[in-house]
Motif scaffolding. Structure first.
Motif, short mmCIF file in Angstrom:
data_model
loop_
_atom_site.label_atom_id
_atom_site.label_comp_id
_atom_site.label_asym_id
_atom_site.label_seq_id
_atom_site.Cartn_x
_atom_site.Cartn_y
_atom_site.Cartn_z
N SER A 46 0.85 -1.47 0.15
CA SER A 46 0.17 -0.19 0.03
C SER A 46 0.90 1.29 -0.08
CB SER A 46 -0.86 -0.10 1.18
OG SER A 46 -0.18 -0.27 2.37
N LEU A 58 -3.38 5.69 6.22
CA LEU A 58 -3.57 4.44 6.13
C LEU A 58 -2.69 3.99 7.26
CD1 LEU A 58 -5.00 1.88 5.12
CD2 LEU A 58 -2.74 1.92 3.49
N LEU A 61 -4.11 4.38 10.50
CA LEU A 61 -5.21 3.70 10.97
C LEU A 61 -4.78 2.40 11.15
CD1 LEU A 61 -8.41 2.80 10.57
CD2 LEU A 61 -7.76 2.37 8.16
N TRP A 62 -3.74 1.87 10.54
CA TRP A 62 -3.09 0.51 10.97
C TRP A 62 -2.66 0.64 12.64
CZ3 TRP A 62 1.75 -1.24 12.67
CH2 TRP A 62 1.88 -2.67 12.21
N PHE A 128 -6.85 11.46 10.03
CA PHE A 128 -6.83 10.86 8.69
C PHE A 128 -6.62 11.64 7.53
CE2 PHE A 128 -9.30 7.69 11.47
CZ PHE A 128 -8.39 6.85 11.66
N GLN A 131 -9.77 11.94 5.15
CA GLN A 131 -10.27 10.54 4.72
C GLN A 131 -11.34 10.16 5.41
OE1 GLN A 131 -9.39 9.34 1.69
NE2 GLN A 131 -7.86 11.05 1.24
N LEU A 134 -11.94 6.31 6.39
CA LEU A 134 -11.20 5.53 7.19
C LEU A 134 -11.58 5.62 8.61
CD1 LEU A 134 -7.75 6.76 6.15
CD2 LEU A 134 -8.90 4.67 5.35
N SER A 179 -4.93 -6.68 -0.56
CA SER A 179 -4.29 -5.41 -0.91
C SER A 179 -3.38 -5.46 -2.18
CB SER A 179 -3.29 -4.94 0.15
OG SER A 179 -2.19 -6.05 0.63
N VAL A 190 -7.20 5.49 -0.99
CA VAL A 190 -6.63 5.06 0.40
C VAL A 190 -7.82 4.20 1.07
CG1 VAL A 190 -7.17 7.27 1.50
CG2 VAL A 190 -5.35 5.73 2.51
N TYR A 193 -8.07 0.37 0.72
CA TYR A 193 -7.03 -0.38 1.45
C TYR A 193 -7.28 -0.13 2.88
CZ TYR A 193 -4.04 -0.27 -2.85
OH TYR A 193 -3.53 -0.24 -4.10
N GLY A 194 -7.82 0.97 3.31
CA GLY A 194 -8.37 0.72 4.59
C GLY A 194 -9.53 -0.18 4.98
#
Length: 450
Positions: A46, A58, A61-62, A128, A131, A134, A179, A190, A193-194
């Motif tokens: 990503s 992202l 978020l992870w 974020f 975004q 997310l 992903s 993005v 991928y979230g």
């Protein structure tokens, strides 16, 4: 060990239980290795597909999902695993206990969801990078992790560590496959991928939760509400603060970064993710370490307790030193290898993160040792001091990477020194022999020397 076999008695020598213990750690460890490698591959894929600036939210978020999930739900997994194993040894089912655990987890997810809805706009803007998708991915991911920790508690209570490891591995493989597919078709949004990250825990639970053993077997009526609430209240405070110590740095980097620093924040977060790789190896021993230490306390075996503590501290120290040597030595090259040529860093920015990651492992091991001694409040104080140290240092006006890295280092130093001093005082007198009390606050502040 078969799921229907009774757990070994406290009278059985530790040396005779090591093969079973090793097998349990191996099953969980293999799942963690798969999850860890898949997670880093997910971030690498990503990061290359999105670029540093778009990758930053992202990566944030992870970090939040992997911090908030254990902070909120790991205490529930620990208490369910303990209580189900206790009932299983007595030949009892745990359906009522498990259902009440599900209700507690569901209520917590609802509360989190309400908070995310109310604060969705400022959260999206400040954390974020605007975004909003997310924020929804965060809610889905936390709900999935809640379900994972519930089922893992059931697996641990039934000694179904193979299934535990399978769930970890499936989670990792799914996020990697999705992903990779997104990157292959050229998706550079993005949010997709979230949701790949958020949906993987949900799918992993659906794939593994079809047989939960004693957690679904009938149980006699009992007062499990008081039992669960009392234990979770203490465990959750410590877990929340520990997760803050280890995960505040990347969130702070994202929040403090100005418009011109967005790409630098993305690079910094990618560096921190790599510096924390040894934490995956450390996690494999945690599930078995605490019960083993608690058993030695119950027997009053001071020599065995101190010997195991020294062995674990030596192993964790060696792992931490290896991480520091590797990441300080070839860290800049590793970052470029994983994420691409746009991700450039220096050893000056890497070393506080690598040392801090090593100290966090040591602090966690010492805190679990205090919990085995029933010094619950004392173990929490270390994380309180670590949180305070982070907040003090993060206020110092330095360059972004240096400011956040040194704050993380200061937090882990404080979180390590306190339990080390507390254990030194506590071990100046004999361990208490006899059965360990069930009350979660039993001996909470008992760390005084004789």
């Amino acid at each position: 060990m078969a799921s229907g076999a009774a757990p070994p008695s406290l009278e059985v020598p530790i040396s005779r239980r090591l093969p079973a213990l090793t097998q349990q750690i191996g099953s969980v460890g293999l799942g963690l290795v798969v999850l860890g490698l898949a997670s880093f591959a997910f971030l690498s894929i990503s990061g290359r597909a999105l670029g540093p600036a778009a990758f930053a939210p992202l990566a944030t978020l992870w970090v939040i999902v992997n911090a908030a999930g254990p902070a909120f739900f790991q205490p529930l997994e620990q208490e369910l695993g303990r209580a189900i194993a206790h009932r299983r040894a007595a030949g009892l089912g745990s359906r009522q206990l498990f259902l009440r655990g599900c209700l507690l987890a569901g209520a917590l997810v609802v509360l989190i969801g309400v908070g995310l809805v109310v604060f969705s706009e400022p959260l999206a803007d400040r954390v974020f990078s605007g975004q909003e998708s997310l924020v929804l991915a965060l809610l889905v991911g936390l709900a999935g992790l809640g379900a994972e920790h519930l089922t893992r508690g059931a697996f641990a209570g039934a000694e179904a560590f193979g299934r535990y490891g399978w769930q970890l591995g499936i989670d990792g493989v799914l996020r990697l496959v999705v992903s990779a597919a997104l990157a292959l078709v050229g998706v550079d949004t993005v949010g997709w991928y979230g949701f790949a990250l958020a949906a993987a825990p949900v799918a992993a639970v659906l794939a593994t939760a079809w047989r939960l053993g004693p957690a679904t077997e009938p149980a006699p009526p009992d007062d499990t509400w008081r039992e669960l609430a009392g234990a979770l209240g203490v465990l959750m405070v410590g877990t929340l603060l520990a997760q803050f110590v280890v995960n505040a740095a990347p969130v702070a980097a994202s929040v403090l970064a100005g418009p011109a620093e967005a790409a630098r924040a993305g690079v910094f977060i990618s560096v921190l993710v790599l510096a924390r790789m040894p934490l995956f190896l450390f996690s494999a021993i945690q599930a078995a370490f605490l019960p083993g230490m608690a058993a030695l306390v119950a027997r009053g075996d001071r020599a065995g307790f101190v010997g195991r503590l020294r062995a674990v501290v030596a192993a964790v120290t060696a792992l931490a030193l290896a991480g520091v040597v590797v990441f300080v030595g070839v860290g800049p090259w590793l970052v470029t290898l994983f994420y691409g040529p746009e991700y450039q860093t220096t050893r000056t920015d890497i070393w506080p993160l690598a040392v801090g990651a090593g100290l966090f492992m040591l602090a966690s091991a010492l805190a679990q040792t205090l919990i085995a001694l029933r010094a619950y409040a004392t173990s929490v104080i270390g994380w309180v001091l670590g949180t305070g140290a982070f907040l003090v240092v993060i206020a110092v006006p330095l360059r972004l990477e240096q400011r956040v890295g040194l704050a993380f280092l200061a937090a882990t130093v404080a979180a390590t020194v306190w339990p080390a001093l507390a254990l030194r005082r506590r071990l100046a007198r004999p361990l208490s022999a006899g059965p360990v009390a069930d009350g979660p606050l039993e001996g909470a502040l008992d760390v005084r020397p004789q």
